[in-house]
Write a protein that holds these residues in place. Sequence first.
Motif, mmCIF file in Angstrom:
data_model
loop_
_atom_site.group_PDB
_atom_site.id
_atom_site.type_symbol
_atom_site.label_atom_id
_atom_site.label_comp_id
_atom_site.label_asym_id
_atom_site.label_seq_id
_atom_site.Cartn_x
_atom_site.Cartn_y
_atom_site.Cartn_z
ATOM 1 N N VAL A 1 27.017 -30.421 3.687
ATOM 2 C CA VAL A 1 26.053 -30.755 4.747
ATOM 3 C C VAL A 1 26.025 -29.666 5.798
ATOM 4 O O VAL A 1 24.945 -29.245 6.268
ATOM 5 N N ASN A 2 27.192 -29.164 6.185
ATOM 6 C CA ASN A 2 27.250 -28.106 7.189
ATOM 7 C C ASN A 2 26.564 -26.841 6.701
ATOM 8 O O ASN A 2 25.840 -26.166 7.456
ATOM 9 N N GLU A 3 26.812 -26.505 5.445
ATOM 10 C CA GLU A 3 26.181 -25.309 4.894
ATOM 11 C C GLU A 3 24.665 -25.463 4.844
ATOM 12 O O GLU A 3 23.922 -24.515 5.119
ATOM 13 N N ALA B 1 19.445 -24.177 7.190
ATOM 14 C CA ALA B 1 18.177 -24.591 7.795
ATOM 15 C C ALA B 1 17.965 -23.891 9.136
ATOM 16 O O ALA B 1 16.850 -23.436 9.452
ATOM 17 N N ALA B 2 19.034 -23.782 9.929
ATOM 18 C CA ALA B 2 18.920 -23.087 11.208
ATOM 19 C C ALA B 2 18.594 -21.611 11.005
ATOM 20 O O ALA B 2 17.784 -21.014 11.729
ATOM 21 N N ARG B 3 19.239 -21.031 10.010
ATOM 22 C CA ARG B 3 18.958 -19.619 9.712
ATOM 23 C C ARG B 3 17.512 -19.428 9.308
ATOM 24 O O ARG B 3 16.844 -18.446 9.692
ATOM 25 N N ALA C 1 14.740 -17.113 10.983
ATOM 26 C CA ALA C 1 14.046 -16.114 10.160
ATOM 27 C C ALA C 1 12.537 -16.307 10.212
ATOM 28 O O ALA C 1 11.766 -15.339 10.220
ATOM 29 N N ARG C 2 12.121 -17.574 10.261
ATOM 30 C CA ARG C 2 10.680 -17.847 10.297
ATOM 31 C C ARG C 2 10.049 -17.330 11.586
ATOM 32 O O ARG C 2 8.948 -16.768 11.571
ATOM 33 N N ASN C 3 10.753 -17.513 12.720
ATOM 34 C CA ASN C 3 10.237 -16.991 13.980
ATOM 35 C C ASN C 3 10.142 -15.471 13.932
ATOM 36 O O ASN C 3 9.179 -14.861 14.437
ATOM 37 N N MET D 1 8.543 -11.236 2.513
ATOM 38 C CA MET D 1 9.774 -10.681 1.947
ATOM 39 C C MET D 1 10.989 -11.538 2.317
ATOM 40 O O MET D 1 11.877 -11.776 1.491
ATOM 41 N N ALA D 2 11.013 -11.997 3.592
ATOM 42 C CA ALA D 2 12.140 -12.836 4.010
ATOM 43 C C ALA D 2 12.168 -14.159 3.252
ATOM 44 O O ALA D 2 13.226 -14.665 2.864
ATOM 45 N N ILE D 3 10.958 -14.738 3.053
ATOM 46 C CA ILE D 3 10.898 -16.012 2.312
ATOM 47 C C ILE D 3 11.356 -15.816 0.873
ATOM 48 O O ILE D 3 12.078 -16.640 0.307
ATOM 49 N N ALA D 4 10.910 -14.687 0.281
ATOM 50 C CA ALA D 4 11.326 -14.422 -1.095
ATOM 51 C C ALA D 4 12.851 -14.279 -1.176
ATOM 52 O O ALA D 4 13.498 -14.773 -2.102
ATOM 53 N N GLU D 5 13.424 -13.583 -0.184
ATOM 54 C CA GLU D 5 14.882 -13.436 -0.160
ATOM 55 C C GLU D 5 15.576 -14.788 0.014
ATOM 56 O O GLU D 5 16.588 -15.082 -0.627
ATOM 57 N N TYR D 6 15.023 -15.617 0.907
ATOM 58 C CA TYR D 6 15.615 -16.942 1.128
ATOM 59 C C TYR D 6 15.547 -17.804 -0.128
ATOM 60 O O TYR D 6 16.504 -18.479 -0.498
ATOM 61 N N GLN D 7 14.385 -17.756 -0.806
ATOM 62 C CA GLN D 7 14.258 -18.559 -2.027
ATOM 63 C C GLN D 7 15.246 -18.096 -3.097
ATOM 64 O O GLN D 7 15.820 -18.903 -3.819
ATOM 65 N N THR D 8 15.434 -16.765 -3.181
ATOM 66 C CA THR D 8 16.397 -16.253 -4.160
ATOM 67 C C THR D 8 17.808 -16.732 -3.829
ATOM 68 O O THR D 8 18.577 -17.154 -4.706
ATOM 69 N N SER D 9 18.161 -16.665 -2.531
ATOM 70 C CA SER D 9 19.490 -17.134 -2.105
ATOM 71 C C SER D 9 19.657 -18.628 -2.366
ATOM 72 O O SER D 9 20.722 -19.087 -2.797
ATOM 73 N N LEU D 10 18.579 -19.366 -2.102
ATOM 74 C CA LEU D 10 18.646 -20.806 -2.321
ATOM 75 C C LEU D 10 18.818 -21.143 -3.794
ATOM 76 O O LEU D 10 19.577 -22.042 -4.162
ATOM 77 N N LEU D 11 18.139 -20.372 -4.642
ATOM 78 C CA LEU D 11 18.272 -20.611 -6.078
ATOM 79 C C LEU D 11 19.694 -20.313 -6.538
ATOM 80 O O LEU D 11 20.250 -21.019 -7.385
ATOM 81 N N ARG D 12 20.266 -19.235 -5.979
ATOM 82 C CA ARG D 12 21.659 -18.935 -6.345
ATOM 83 C C ARG D 12 22.590 -20.059 -5.911
ATOM 84 O O ARG D 12 23.526 -20.418 -6.612
ATOM 85 N N THR D 13 22.323 -20.623 -4.720
ATOM 86 C CA THR D 13 23.144 -21.750 -4.237
ATOM 87 C C THR D 13 22.950 -22.971 -5.110
ATOM 88 O O THR D 13 23.896 -23.682 -5.468
ATOM 89 N N GLU D 14 21.704 -23.220 -5.484
ATOM 90 C CA GLU D 14 21.416 -24.395 -6.313
ATOM 91 C C GLU D 14 22.024 -24.266 -7.708
ATOM 92 O O GLU D 14 22.381 -25.265 -8.340
#
Length: 229
Positions: A126-128, A133-135, A139-141, A153-166
């Motif tokens: 939950v903390n992670e 989400a805060a990050r 990043a969105r701002n 580019m930032a969204i693409a990077e975030y999605q890639t990181s999220l996929l690795r986490t998932e």
Amino acid sequence: MPVVNFGKAKIKNHVTPNAPGVTQAMADLFGVSLDLFMRACSGDPKAIQELTDMHRLAKAYGENLPQALEAALTIIRVTGDFNKGLAEIAKQTRVSGNQVLSAAYSATNDETRMRNNIIELRDRQVNETTAEAARHVRARNLIAIEGSTAELMAIAEYQTSLLRTEDKIPLAQQRADEAYRSAVNKALWARGSEADIGRIRKPNYEGNRYGMGAIVNGWWNGFKRTMGL
């Protein structure tokens, strides 16, 4: 009934005057006195009745003595064996009881430790997720300031990181399932049908995974609406 009068007639007794001790022992040890015996021989009704009753009693003892003796000996022997067995049971109960209680307490400690570990894993996840989400908000701002290209580019990077986490979630779910099954088995070994399996928490990381995907999709759609894409 009157005693028969034999006048001056007499049967000579040559033995008992010479063995007074034996005669007395006959009365003391066996309950048959010389006087009772002599009176019964002369036809004294009371002496006959008393001696006959003693004779009947002696015959009853003789007939029943073997069975009574066997029964009494069996009762005494079995009572001893039975109580010896009870003592052995009590001793083994003490030894095995200590083993059972020690195992039960150990299982309880293991269950508590496992439950705490699962709670810690859940809190960490939950903390992670919250930190991510805060990050993402930050990043969105930043993306909104830097322009659509940088934002994409930032969204693409975030999605890639999220996929690795998932991608790590199935392994975490597998380990959690194994820990859950182990805890259930320990509780069953300890308590059998009285085990409270419902108290053991089973985490569901897969459900959280799909929840994260929905959040990401919502953010992505909002971004597209904001940017007019």
